[in-house]
Design a protein around this motif. Structure first.
Motif, PDB file in Angstrom:
ATOM      1  N   LEU A 246      -0.800 -10.056   4.748  1.00 20.08           N
ATOM      2  CA  LEU A 246      -1.124  -8.794   4.079  1.00 20.08           C
ATOM      3  C   LEU A 246       0.117  -7.963   3.767  1.00 20.08           C
ATOM      4  O   LEU A 246       0.087  -7.131   2.862  1.00 20.08           O
ATOM      5  CB  LEU A 246      -2.065  -7.964   4.960  1.00 20.08           C
ATOM      6  CG  LEU A 246      -3.528  -8.379   5.022  1.00 20.08           C
ATOM      7  CD1 LEU A 246      -4.277  -7.476   5.985  1.00 20.08           C
ATOM      8  CD2 LEU A 246      -4.165  -8.317   3.649  1.00 20.08           C
ATOM      9  N   VAL A 247       1.182  -8.169   4.519  1.00 26.25           N
ATOM     10  CA  VAL A 247       2.343  -7.293   4.425  1.00 26.25           C
ATOM     11  C   VAL A 247       2.940  -7.283   3.021  1.00 26.25           C
ATOM     12  O   VAL A 247       3.318  -6.238   2.492  1.00 26.25           O
ATOM     13  CB  VAL A 247       3.411  -7.700   5.466  1.00 26.25           C
ATOM     14  CG1 VAL A 247       4.653  -6.826   5.337  1.00 26.25           C
ATOM     15  CG2 VAL A 247       2.826  -7.591   6.874  1.00 26.25           C
ATOM     16  N   HIS A 248       3.005  -8.460   2.395  1.00 27.40           N
ATOM     17  CA  HIS A 248       3.599  -8.560   1.065  1.00 27.40           C
ATOM     18  C   HIS A 248       2.563  -8.854  -0.022  1.00 27.40           C
ATOM     19  O   HIS A 248       2.937  -9.111  -1.173  1.00 27.40           O
ATOM     20  CB  HIS A 248       4.656  -9.670   1.053  1.00 27.40           C
ATOM     21  CG  HIS A 248       5.788  -9.432   2.006  1.00 27.40           C
ATOM     22  ND1 HIS A 248       6.764  -8.491   1.793  1.00 27.40           N
ATOM     23  CD2 HIS A 248       6.097 -10.020   3.198  1.00 27.40           C
ATOM     24  CE1 HIS A 248       7.625  -8.498   2.789  1.00 27.40           C
ATOM     25  NE2 HIS A 248       7.242  -9.413   3.653  1.00 27.40           N
ATOM     26  N   MET A 257      -5.309  -7.157  -3.045  1.00 23.48           N
ATOM     27  CA  MET A 257      -5.013  -6.147  -2.026  1.00 23.48           C
ATOM     28  C   MET A 257      -5.933  -4.938  -2.190  1.00 23.48           C
ATOM     29  O   MET A 257      -6.422  -4.389  -1.199  1.00 23.48           O
ATOM     30  CB  MET A 257      -3.553  -5.714  -2.123  1.00 23.48           C
ATOM     31  CG  MET A 257      -3.118  -4.809  -0.973  1.00 23.48           C
ATOM     32  SD  MET A 257      -3.185  -5.676   0.622  1.00 23.48           S
ATOM     33  CE  MET A 257      -2.871  -4.350   1.774  1.00 23.48           C
ATOM     34  N   GLU A 258      -6.198  -4.558  -3.420  1.00 20.71           N
ATOM     35  CA  GLU A 258      -7.094  -3.425  -3.674  1.00 20.71           C
ATOM     36  C   GLU A 258      -8.505  -3.731  -3.180  1.00 20.71           C
ATOM     37  O   GLU A 258      -9.161  -2.885  -2.562  1.00 20.71           O
ATOM     38  CB  GLU A 258      -7.113  -3.111  -5.169  1.00 20.71           C
ATOM     39  CG  GLU A 258      -7.946  -1.900  -5.535  1.00 20.71           C
ATOM     40  CD  GLU A 258      -7.924  -1.608  -7.025  1.00 20.71           C
ATOM     41  OE1 GLU A 258      -8.805  -0.838  -7.489  1.00 20.71           O
ATOM     42  OE2 GLU A 258      -7.049  -2.153  -7.726  1.00 20.71           O
ATOM     43  N   ILE A 269      -2.625  -0.541   7.575  1.00 21.84           N
ATOM     44  CA  ILE A 269      -1.822  -0.421   8.789  1.00 21.84           C
ATOM     45  C   ILE A 269      -0.795  -1.546   8.877  1.00 21.84           C
ATOM     46  O   ILE A 269       0.314  -1.353   9.389  1.00 21.84           O
ATOM     47  CB  ILE A 269      -2.748  -0.441  10.036  1.00 21.84           C
ATOM     48  CG1 ILE A 269      -3.604   0.830  10.058  1.00 21.84           C
ATOM     49  CG2 ILE A 269      -1.949  -0.561  11.329  1.00 21.84           C
ATOM     50  CD1 ILE A 269      -4.670   0.832  11.143  1.00 21.84           C
ATOM     51  N   ALA A 270      -1.158  -2.736   8.365  1.00 18.03           N
ATOM     52  CA  ALA A 270      -0.220  -3.867   8.414  1.00 18.03           C
ATOM     53  C   ALA A 270       1.061  -3.562   7.665  1.00 18.03           C
ATOM     54  O   ALA A 270       2.145  -3.986   8.068  1.00 18.03           O
ATOM     55  CB  ALA A 270      -0.887  -5.113   7.837  1.00 18.03           C
ATOM     56  N   ILE A 271       0.958  -2.817   6.568  1.00 23.72           N
ATOM     57  CA  ILE A 271       2.135  -2.483   5.770  1.00 23.72           C
ATOM     58  C   ILE A 271       2.933  -1.357   6.429  1.00 23.72           C
ATOM     59  O   ILE A 271       4.160  -1.416   6.529  1.00 23.72           O
ATOM     60  CB  ILE A 271       1.718  -2.076   4.342  1.00 23.72           C
ATOM     61  CG1 ILE A 271       0.965  -3.223   3.666  1.00 23.72           C
ATOM     62  CG2 ILE A 271       2.929  -1.676   3.509  1.00 23.72           C
ATOM     63  CD1 ILE A 271       0.361  -2.868   2.325  1.00 23.72           C
ATOM     64  N   LEU A 272       2.231  -0.342   6.909  1.00 24.98           N
ATOM     65  CA  LEU A 272       2.914   0.828   7.465  1.00 24.98           C
ATOM     66  C   LEU A 272       3.566   0.552   8.815  1.00 24.98           C
ATOM     67  O   LEU A 272       4.647   1.063   9.109  1.00 24.98           O
ATOM     68  CB  LEU A 272       1.913   1.982   7.620  1.00 24.98           C
ATOM     69  CG  LEU A 272       1.340   2.581   6.332  1.00 24.98           C
ATOM     70  CD1 LEU A 272       0.386   3.714   6.666  1.00 24.98           C
ATOM     71  CD2 LEU A 272       2.462   3.093   5.429  1.00 24.98           C
TER      72      LEU A 272
END
Length: 384
Positions: A246-248, A257-258, A269-272
């Motif tokens: 999910l990060v990228h 992703m949307e 949360i995975a990105i942040l």
């Protein structure tokens, strides 16, 4: 548990084919688990080419795909391609879109720790729509309660299951397969056979390249964003060991992703917080963000597991996981190293629904202590 490795004079491809042919030689129904990932594609290609060569009977075969809803679009297309190939070859292909239960590492933050695929109460935010030929229910299935691991043995009990699980994927799987006696007694209590259990990750990629087998393009996209080839996992997004995808994701598939964020709002949360203890990270970026603050993880764990237990672990599943961590803490206290206490702490913080992290820590501590004891005895003998 000690694992004994035995070398063979047979190459892994020949050995895998022999195992598959042995399964079909029994004349009973054969069920093959398919996920659309690299390991299951390798197994599917081996089986398909044996069918083409006339070495196994396709009428015995049923391929089973458990559609987890939140999957890459290219995985869906890859699975449709293999469905068509196997059906044209004379095999059956079951595509299941049912309300199986997963644990979500994002929902660890709330009282609801589960993710239900194809949740009938959330049809308006499904990541995808099920294909028209999908199987939506079964008399032996308990919707919203069963995981697919619990359900599959019920519908496959009259035959033998083939799956692409490999021992090299983790220490836990290596131990599990060693305990099963795969290659010794041959078949497990659940009638499951692992034809490629002894393949390494590099063997998988090499086979796919040499046999010119098409792979889902997401593998290339993930690799281009810097994900290590040993970490290329494409299953359902929300477990702690597959969340890195999910990060990228927004970089190469913003539309997916949307849709995922509509389905699982906590996925951001995975990105942040990717470089944090929440996701077991120990990177330079995390050290720079958090600073080199020394913590007494043993003391923190004692407080969490014995003083604040009821406050911190407020659901039945959280208490079950924390109880297992508390048992290991008591058993290994004095043997564990500072880094082991840190791993235990981070496992609790990140969530460990299947206790994989706990088993890995136990293995690490046990092996390290056994090695220490061995060296101590040798030193004692020399001094004596």
């Amino acid at each position: 548990m000690a694992v004994k490795r035995v070398k063979s004079n047979m190459d892994i491809v020949t050995a895998a084919k022999k195992r598959i042919k042995n399964v079909f030689s029994n004349g009973v129904p054969v069920y093959m688990s398919f996920s659309g990932g690299k390991d299951s594609i390798v197994l599917a290609d081996l089986v398909y080419k044996l069918i083409q060569a006339g070495e196994i009977d396709p009428s015995l075969l049923t391929v089973i795909f458990i559609d987890e809803e939140a999957i890459f679009d290219c995985i869906e297309q890859t699975t449709k391609t293999w469905r068509r190939k196997f059906m044209l070859a004379g095999a059956k292909f079951q595509w299941w879109c049912i309300e199986v239960k997963h644990f979500s590492c994002f929902n660890e933050l709330s009282n609801d720790e589960s993710f239900v695929c194809w949740d009938s109460q959330k049809k308006n935010v499904w990541v995808r729509q099920p294909p028209p030929f999908a199987i939506r229910n079964h008399p032996l299935f308990k919707p919203r309660q069963d995981s697919y691991q619990a359900f599959l043995p019920r519908i496959c009990k009259d035959g033998i299951m083939l799956t692409g699980v490999r021992a090299a994927e983790s220490v836990q799987r290596l131990q599990y397969m060693a305990a099963l006696g795969v290659g010794g007694k041959g078949i497990t209590k659940s009638n499951t056979i692992y034809p490629v259990y002894d393949w390494k990750t590099v063997d998988v990629w090499l086979y796919l390249q040499r046999e010119r087998v098409d792979i889902p393009e997401v593998y290339l996209q993930m690799y281009q964003t810097g994900i290590n080839r040993n970490q290329l996992r494409v299953s359902q997004f929300f477990s702690v060991d597959t969340v890195p995808s999910l990060v990228h994701l927004a970089e190469y598939d913003p539309s997916l992703m949307e849709r995922i964020l509509r389905r699982e709002p906590n996925a951001y949360i995975a990105i942040l917080y990717w470089d944090s203890e929440m996701f077991h990270r120990s990177t330079k970026t995390r050290r720079e963000l958090e600073g080199e603050v020394a913590k007494d993880y043993r003391a923190i764990l004692r407080d969490m597991l014995f003083v604040q237990f009821d406050t911190l672990f407020d659901t039945q599943h959280k208490r079950h996981v924390a109880t297992q961590y508390r048992k290991l803490f008591l058993r290994m206290d004095g043997m564990a190293r500072p880094r082991d206490y840190r791993k235990l702490y981070e496992g609790l913080m990140a969530g460990d629904p299947k206790l994989r992290t706990l088993r890995a820590i136990y293995q690490d501590i046990s092996c390290a202590y056994a090695d220490y004891a061995k060296r101590f005895r040798k030193g004692g003998e020399m001094n004596g």
